[in-house]
Design a protein around this motif. Sequence first.
Motif, PDB file in Angstrom:
ATOM      1  N   MET A  85      -7.211  -3.309   4.951  1.00 59.79           N
ATOM      2  CA  MET A  85      -6.792  -2.311   6.019  1.00 59.79           C
ATOM      3  C   MET A  85      -5.825  -2.505   6.723  1.00 59.79           C
ATOM      4  N   PHE A 120      -3.837   4.639   4.714  1.00 60.61           N
ATOM      5  CA  PHE A 120      -3.753   2.832   5.380  1.00 60.61           C
ATOM      6  C   PHE A 120      -3.140   2.014   6.993  1.00 60.61           C
ATOM      7  N   HIS A 124       0.483  -1.444  -0.106  1.00 55.28           N
ATOM      8  CA  HIS A 124      -0.046  -0.134  -0.118  1.00 55.28           C
ATOM      9  C   HIS A 124       0.592   1.103  -0.179  1.00 55.28           C
TER      10      HIS A 124
END
Length: 736
Positions: free
Chosen positions: A250, A229, A214
């Motif tokens: 997440m 995130f 991410h």
Amino acid sequence: MPPSIYFPQTNPSHAQRDRLYPFSNGNLPSAVNEKLHNRHFGPWVLTRTVPLPGSRKRRLRVCYPNTSRVHQFAVARFGQKKGTLVFGLLLLLCIVLILGGLFSGVRAVVRNDSTLVFRREELQRIWKWEIESGHYPSRREIPPQLLLNQEYNNPSLPPPQGSTARSPTSGVTSTNPMGPRRRYLNANNFTESIEYPPRPVPGSVADLDRIMDHCDFSQKKYVRDCHEFLRAGAGLDNTIRFRRAGSEEMSYIYVEEADNTTAPFVITPPDQPATTGTPLPELKLKAGVEWEAPLKLDAPDTYRPHYDLPNPPCDEDSPRIFHMFWAGPFTDKPYMAILSFLFTQNTGLHLPRGSIDDKVCRPQLWLWINPGSASSVPNQSITREMFDSLKSNPWSAPFLHPRFKDVVNFKLWNTTEQLDGIPEIKNDWAKLTSLFNSGGHKYNVPIPVAEGEEEEGMTATTTRARSKDEQRAGSQSASTYDKLSVIMSDIARFVLCHQYGGIYLDADTIFLRDWEELWGWKGAFAYRWSRLPRYNTAVLRLGKKSALGSFIFRTALKNDMDVHPFKLSVYAKQAMVDNLLLRLPDALFDPAWLNTEDYQLDRPAQPLFTTFLAFFDTPAPDNGSPASLGFSGFFRGAFSYHFHNYWWKPFDPARNWPDLGPRFIAGEKKARKEALASATLKAQLNTPPDVDTVTAFADRLEDDKRDLDWATVMKRTFESYMRGERPNMYGESLVW
């Protein structure tokens, strides 16, 4: 119509001149000469298109200089003979430069720029030690060039569900995962308090593989998205939570569970080495050295999950020590680093003195101080002198309070003692002519001091710096930057992590959240140098007495002891151990860096800093944000903030003293008086020149800066916690 003799259509040669102007003796009439001089002979650069191989429609446009134009210009400027000579010299120079460039390119290919000093078998051994010690809790690929012929047992990585057996093939690139099962925590279940975020679960681990997915800049991930995130997965968005589809995506924090129901892989050893019949990729030895002997490694560390640790659950092989290095007088910079550590980390200061929570392993901050010039060696009494200086300094004295015992520790840095404590270099480092080397910037090893020439704080057996740069400690401005202390810290970070274990941080760092989950990840890491795929060791995690650390020291020793981050990047890449030292995105520790280099400005991280100076001098259009958003609005989700030097910029120019309340009022008065002696501060605060006592000074709103900068807001936030006026970021108040 024949051409006019005064306006010929072509540039006449010598023979033509003699024919056209038989009485001119080679010189053209002035009118004709002027016409020829002003005549346009074409552009300086010509273009031509050539077909591209494999394409009928597309052509490549090639530009090249118009030699005729250059020649005619030279003739018009210098005359026929001299102009031709100048043109010939220019043409010869171009040919020499082109051939020189080609030769340099060939020589660069042929030249041995290798830094490698270990054979492939030893690199395989380093990987084996690190993996079996649990220092590789990752599914990232092992470089196939290592030609591993078996999967090493990995106790820190759980096997996939449903897998039971697998046989390795040639060039193994994975490990044998046989660790405990992972249970990922859903941040939406953190409902303990809506006012403050929850503390991380003791023993929880950040899955850095998921974070890379991410946050990796090389994969075009934005720092802004990375921070969302990070804060969502840790529950740091408790007060601004909103519904997101796929919230489970997440989740990046997990705990290891003892009830592991997944069967480990059963490895079938190959009948013969996997390298049989396979050509070995060449490993190029560094020029002028021999291959290193095998490293003297202890047995691999015993990997122990959190549930298998004693109470308190502290792992001796992975102590929770934050290291920082400081040279020169103690200032507001290490003061702020320590305050941010107390404000964010789980130190237990919210519990009554003497109480013990045996479910939590408490981190410590060790601040290593080099009290003299960066290259000097302290005498026998310097430890006492160091603590006397710390007690008398208003910025450092508060942390000597008994309440911070075993939380903040001041350590004396002794170069000789520390380097002699590293077995890999103890017998060799003193033989080097330049010990302090960072990216090719070298400082010579200090020379001995003769009898009778001792300086204050030194003995005849210690050393003297060779130059004024080496004698200076600390930085007062950009022009008096203490380069040697910075270079010395480059090697100190590796020494401290290898010798004692833990995580090193540069002193120009402030903590922004609890690092519990990072402690859970047993692997080594640093972070990315902004947009470049290289290391920045301003944050460095390295295993205590690890195989990777031994590799770094022996390799650096054979490369002029250069441990600059760029050089470290070369060492790791050429030896194929760069995955063992994970290069995390700078979004985690240095969130403003990309924006300051004009990257991601279309969707910048918040707050937006286009220069690092904006932290101390927030631009007027933006300086309404610090006071209104406060600590929670400062790069929420990042683990720390690195303000990149600026040692000479005060965090709080209007109140440039420690403001910690009545308990430390003596130091505050002393610092106030010193601050008021500054003409700059007097002018800023409208203070009369004859004010020489603190008691005559009264805090007035008109003397404070109307719009507070980010640095000021951070300092005053931490100080309000120390005064007991607010809890820390997790809602815990300091109990004295």
